[in-house]
Design a protein around this motif. Structure first.
Motif, PDB file in Angstrom:
ATOM      1  N   CYS A 160      12.236   4.262  -1.856  1.00 25.94           N
ATOM      2  CA  CYS A 160      10.844   4.711  -1.758  1.00 25.94           C
ATOM      3  C   CYS A 160      10.668   5.694  -0.614  1.00 25.94           C
ATOM      4  O   CYS A 160       9.917   6.669  -0.726  1.00 25.94           O
ATOM      5  N   PHE A 161      11.359   5.445   0.494  1.00 26.28           N
ATOM      6  CA  PHE A 161      11.277   6.366   1.624  1.00 26.28           C
ATOM      7  C   PHE A 161      11.877   7.714   1.248  1.00 26.28           C
ATOM      8  O   PHE A 161      11.272   8.766   1.482  1.00 26.28           O
ATOM      9  N   ALA A 162      13.063   7.702   0.659  1.00 31.17           N
ATOM     10  CA  ALA A 162      13.743   8.945   0.300  1.00 31.17           C
ATOM     11  C   ALA A 162      12.945   9.754  -0.710  1.00 31.17           C
ATOM     12  O   ALA A 162      12.853  10.982  -0.599  1.00 31.17           O
ATOM     13  N   GLU A 163      12.349   9.060  -1.688  1.00 31.29           N
ATOM     14  CA  GLU A 163      11.676   9.758  -2.783  1.00 31.29           C
ATOM     15  C   GLU A 163      10.171   9.907  -2.572  1.00 31.29           C
ATOM     16  O   GLU A 163       9.451  10.303  -3.460  1.00 31.29           O
ATOM     17  N   ARG A 164       9.696   9.594  -1.373  1.00 34.30           N
ATOM     18  CA  ARG A 164       8.309   9.823  -0.980  1.00 34.30           C
ATOM     19  C   ARG A 164       7.332   9.029  -1.844  1.00 34.30           C
ATOM     20  O   ARG A 164       6.565   9.580  -2.642  1.00 34.30           O
ATOM     21  N   LEU A 165       7.363   7.704  -1.659  1.00 32.26           N
ATOM     22  CA  LEU A 165       6.490   6.829  -2.432  1.00 32.26           C
ATOM     23  C   LEU A 165       5.756   5.865  -1.508  1.00 32.26           C
ATOM     24  O   LEU A 165       6.375   5.236  -0.644  1.00 32.26           O
ATOM     25  N   PRO A 166       4.444   5.717  -1.671  1.00 29.25           N
ATOM     26  CA  PRO A 166       3.671   4.819  -0.811  1.00 29.25           C
ATOM     27  C   PRO A 166       3.791   3.365  -1.272  1.00 29.25           C
ATOM     28  O   PRO A 166       3.088   2.926  -2.179  1.00 29.25           O
ATOM     29  N   VAL A 167       4.688   2.632  -0.661  1.00 29.21           N
ATOM     30  CA  VAL A 167       4.906   1.226  -0.986  1.00 29.21           C
ATOM     31  C   VAL A 167       4.706   0.398   0.282  1.00 29.21           C
ATOM     32  O   VAL A 167       5.193   0.758   1.354  1.00 29.21           O
ATOM     33  N   VAL A 168       3.974  -0.698   0.150  1.00 25.39           N
ATOM     34  CA  VAL A 168       3.703  -1.586   1.276  1.00 25.39           C
ATOM     35  C   VAL A 168       4.595  -2.817   1.152  1.00 25.39           C
ATOM     36  O   VAL A 168       4.523  -3.541   0.157  1.00 25.39           O
ATOM     37  N   HIS A 169       5.436  -3.032   2.151  1.00 27.83           N
ATOM     38  CA  HIS A 169       6.330  -4.192   2.178  1.00 27.83           C
ATOM     39  C   HIS A 169       5.740  -5.206   3.154  1.00 27.83           C
ATOM     40  O   HIS A 169       5.687  -4.971   4.363  1.00 27.83           O
ATOM     41  N   ILE A 170       5.265  -6.324   2.613  1.00 35.26           N
ATOM     42  CA  ILE A 170       4.641  -7.377   3.422  1.00 35.26           C
ATOM     43  C   ILE A 170       5.618  -8.545   3.521  1.00 35.26           C
ATOM     44  O   ILE A 170       6.074  -9.076   2.499  1.00 35.26           O
ATOM     45  N   VAL A 171       5.941  -8.923   4.737  1.00 32.46           N
ATOM     46  CA  VAL A 171       6.941  -9.969   4.975  1.00 32.46           C
ATOM     47  C   VAL A 171       6.267 -11.173   5.627  1.00 32.46           C
ATOM     48  O   VAL A 171       5.673 -11.059   6.705  1.00 32.46           O
ATOM     49  N   GLY A 172       6.348 -12.319   4.961  1.00 28.97           N
ATOM     50  CA  GLY A 172       5.879 -13.554   5.565  1.00 28.97           C
ATOM     51  C   GLY A 172       6.884 -14.034   6.589  1.00 28.97           C
ATOM     52  O   GLY A 172       8.072 -14.202   6.278  1.00 28.97           O
ATOM     53  N   ALA A 219      -1.918   1.941   9.537  1.00 31.49           N
ATOM     54  CA  ALA A 219      -0.634   2.005   8.837  1.00 31.49           C
ATOM     55  C   ALA A 219      -0.823   2.346   7.360  1.00 31.49           C
ATOM     56  O   ALA A 219      -0.082   3.173   6.799  1.00 31.49           O
ATOM     57  N   LEU A 220      -1.790   1.725   6.700  1.00 33.58           N
ATOM     58  CA  LEU A 220      -2.033   2.019   5.291  1.00 33.58           C
ATOM     59  C   LEU A 220      -2.416   3.477   5.089  1.00 33.58           C
ATOM     60  O   LEU A 220      -1.973   4.129   4.128  1.00 33.58           O
ATOM     61  N   THR A 221      -3.235   4.013   5.985  1.00 35.79           N
ATOM     62  CA  THR A 221      -3.654   5.408   5.879  1.00 35.79           C
ATOM     63  C   THR A 221      -2.473   6.355   6.038  1.00 35.79           C
ATOM     64  O   THR A 221      -2.294   7.294   5.249  1.00 35.79           O
ATOM     65  N   VAL A 222      -1.636   6.095   7.028  1.00 34.35           N
ATOM     66  CA  VAL A 222      -0.460   6.936   7.256  1.00 34.35           C
ATOM     67  C   VAL A 222       0.491   6.862   6.064  1.00 34.35           C
ATOM     68  O   VAL A 222       0.992   7.886   5.572  1.00 34.35           O
ATOM     69  N   GLY A 223       0.765   5.653   5.576  1.00 36.18           N
ATOM     70  CA  GLY A 223       1.676   5.490   4.453  1.00 36.18           C
ATOM     71  C   GLY A 223       1.193   6.190   3.202  1.00 36.18           C
ATOM     72  O   GLY A 223       1.960   6.841   2.486  1.00 36.18           O
ATOM     73  N   PHE A 224      -0.110   6.077   2.928  1.00 33.34           N
ATOM     74  CA  PHE A 224      -0.653   6.684   1.718  1.00 33.34           C
ATOM     75  C   PHE A 224      -0.687   8.199   1.833  1.00 33.34           C
ATOM     76  O   PHE A 224      -0.309   8.915   0.913  1.00 33.34           O
ATOM     77  N   ARG A 225      -1.144   8.704   2.992  1.00 37.88           N
ATOM     78  CA  ARG A 225      -1.213  10.156   3.169  1.00 37.88           C
ATOM     79  C   ARG A 225       0.168  10.804   3.132  1.00 37.88           C
ATOM     80  O   ARG A 225       0.346  11.861   2.542  1.00 37.88           O
ATOM     81  N   GLN A 226       1.142  10.159   3.769  1.00 34.81           N
ATOM     82  CA  GLN A 226       2.467  10.760   3.864  1.00 34.81           C
ATOM     83  C   GLN A 226       3.403  10.324   2.743  1.00 34.81           C
ATOM     84  O   GLN A 226       4.552  10.757   2.693  1.00 34.81           O
TER      85      GLN A 226
END
Length: 621
Positions: free
Chosen positions: A107-119, A175-182
């Motif tokens: 997802c990072f390489a291919e420019r995709l906004p994915v949120v990884h939430i870790v308990g 963080a959500l704003t940065v991830g989605f915008r970028q």
């Protein structure tokens, strides 16, 4: 979920994710995340989809985030971002999150906004450096987060805000704003004791600010003048569209530039589907030296390349073989524009493209009348027997790569979503001229290139397609790649999804054979009975003397989603495939269908052969 003026932190996070288009959240339960999973199942705006493993969940979140749809893709002005959904994957600490990292890296390489939430374990356990399960046994609780930092655009450790509710919601929003915008993944760690931490309910009143930031005024003005001047001076300018045009929500702007300029337009493999391939100005796919000669000549003879959202990776450029000088190129990116050897920082393609279009509109179309006559010859033409060669077999009925892909192109409809696995399918499908569509409909992981990605991605794209009422979903995957992630077919069945799974059976990893070791055993795979495999996934509600109370399972199962029926087809000749593709019941795609296409070992698409040759030279074994 909300208690008057307060709400739980976990529910705040879920409401923000829903605001970003996430209707389904995926992952695998673990004891450190199950309190949060309770909130997911109880939340009115999202639903839970459990996966077979965390890697597949990350692949599926990748596919979910790729899916653009009306209202979010920039072609419908109901939103301003021009982007699709955010993907979400939830894992448990340590063992779960590490299993997902390959998918998150993609997802990072291919420019995709994915949120990884870790308990994660409670803040007190972390403070005491307790010797807990899923740890490394050395008291460190930040080791895995540090690993994720390398493949995330932002990280939030919510344990740092255990006494600061306002700080927690601010950190999440940032963080959500940065991830989605970028268009990059973000990482959020959520300790067990903070899931139900109370935060102000008023925190949701102000929506996330997702609009493009304003350009640097001086840089924007100078850039516009230079770009317009260059375009107007050019005799044979063309437009080349790449992946970041999709990722950064610039489809509307790209189409306006194409339509109002009258310029010829081409796409790269990673940009395939960004431009309507039936458009009269569309010329085909440009892949450097691996391009069809007529298309290659049109692109490389141009005196100005207007490049939109370029991602110049090896497989996207046939090992960096572009014959387009930088001095004759204008590159539009998400945060900068490069004109020849000059770079204008703080200027985004989303902001400046409409200004460029307005400045050049109507000036070029008359000059390009003759060029247009050469365009749109990119078609789904079935090859002659001579063109197929020995791959057609002695009676001409063998299904060759040369014949398969244009025939699939004739089968497709504008609303279909196509997923092509890394390798043979990704290269073969470049020969398909996609039917006219208002949204990107082609998905391949060309840069990261993780085999097995497509099966998980098919699940995510199927989920998103169902939510947004898109068309049929089709997966093209080799028998080798399928074996890495095949478990997720069972999730598709359980979820009542009905993709068509085309499995290309040629006894192994054909792309690897073409690059190196065609006769080596390491490129072979075990032979599976795909019909029986499908049967093993196909009836999760069957009566059984084991496994607990089946009736209770039926009544509570997945909020009344009915598991999909399944159908297997074995296809060995052109006629058998023709009959199937013309079958009305098959075309309805109202059940999960697996089509096994038997193909000759050693046969490969032309584009793959070209790429393999350049990769061999680069690897220098």
């Amino acid at each position: 979920m909300s208690q008057g003026k307060e709400m739980h932190l976990g529910n705040f996070l879920l409401s923000r994710l829903a605001e970003l288009g996430a209707k389904t959240i995926q992952g695998v339960p673990g004891d450190y995340n199950m309190g949060f999973l309770d909130q997911i199942e109880d939340h009115p705006q999202v639903r839970w989809c459990g996966n077979a493993n965390e890697l597949n969940a990350a692949y599926s979140a990748d596919g979910y985030a790729r899916t653009a749809f009306p209202g979010h893709n920039g072609l419908d002005k109901t939103t301003t971002t021009g982007r699709g959904k955010v993907g979400v994957v939830v894992t448990t600490f340590g063992v779960g999150e590490l299993s997902a990292l390959n998918g998150i890296a993609g997802c990072f390489a291919e420019r995709l906004p994915v949120v990884h939430i870790v308990g994660t374990p409670s803040t007190s356990a972390q403070g005491d450096h307790a010797l807990l399960h899923h740890t490394l046994g050395d008291g460190r609780f930040d080791a895995f987060e540090e690993m994720s930092r390398k493949i995330s655009i932002a990280s939030v450790r919510l344990g740092d805000f255990k006494d600061d509710a306002t700080g927690a919601v601010t950190a999440i929003d940032r963080a959500l704003t940065v991830g989605f915008r970028q268009a990059r993944p973000i990482y959020i760690s959520l300790p067990t004791d903070l899931v139900n931490m109370t935060v102000p309910a008023s925190s949701l009143e102000k929506k996330l600010s997702l609009d493009e930031e304003a350009d640097d005024a001086d840089a924007g003005k100078a850039c516009l003048e230079e770009v317009v001047s260059r375009i107007k001076r050019a005799k044979d300018p063309i437009i080349l569209v790449d992946a970041c045009t999709i990722r950064h929500g610039c489809l509307q702007e790209a189409h306006q530039l194409v339509n109002e300029s009258g310029l010829p337009v081409f796409s790269t493999p990673m940009g395939k589907g960004a431009i309507d391939e039936t458009h009269p100005q569309f010329g085909g796919i440009y892949v450097g030296t691996n391009t069809e000669p007529a298309i290659k000549e049109l692109v490389e003879s141009s005196d100005l390349i207007i490049s939109l959202g370029a991602l110049l990776s090896d497989f996207n450029t046939a090992n960096f073989s572009y014959r387009t000088p930088r001095s004759n190129t204008i590159e539009f990116h998400s945060t900068r524009v490069m004109v020849g050897h000059a770079t204008y920082q703080g200027v985004s393609m989303k902001n400046i493209l409409p200004r460029v279009t307005s400045a050049i509109s109507g000036d070029l179309s008359k000059r390009l009348a003759e060029t247009k006559k050469q365009l749109n010859k990119y078609e789904n033409r079935l090859p002659s027997r001579e063109e197929e060669g020995e791959n057609a077999g002695p009676d001409g009925q063998a299904i060759s790569q040369e014949w398969l892909w244009p025939r699939i192109g004739q089968f497709l409809k504008p609303s279909d979503q196509i997923i092509a696995e890394t390798g043979t399918s990704a290269f073969g499908s470049l020969a398909i001229r996609l039917p006219g569509s208002k949204i990107p409909s082609f998905h391949a992981q060309i840069l990261w290139g993780s085999i097995g990605w497509s099966v998980g991605a098919c699940l995510g794209i199927s989920l998103a397609s169902r939510e947004e009422n898109l068309g049929r979903v089709m997966l093209f995957v080799g028998d080798g790649s399928l074996q890495l992630t095949v478990q997720e077919i069972s999730t598709m069945v359980r979820e009542g999804l009905t993709p068509i799974l085309f499995v290309l059976s040629n006894e192994g990893y054909e792309i690897e054979r073409k690059i190196h070791g065609p006769q080596r055993s390491y490129n072979n795979v075990a032979t599976w009975d795909h019909e029986k495999l499908l049967e093993s996934f196909a009836d999760p509600l069957r009566d059984s003397s084991v496994g607990g109370d089946r009736q209770n399972f039926k009544e509570s199962h997945e909020h009344d989603i009915k598991p999909s029926e399944t159908k297997y087809y074995a296809v060995k000749t052109k006629k058998q495939l023709e009959d199937l593709l013309n079958d009305e019941a098959f075309n309805k795609a109202d059940k999960l269908q697996l089509v096994e296409i038997y193909m000759r070992r050693g046969d490969a698409p032309k584009a793959l052969l070209g790429q393999a040759k350049t990769t061999q030279a680069s690897n220098r074994y």
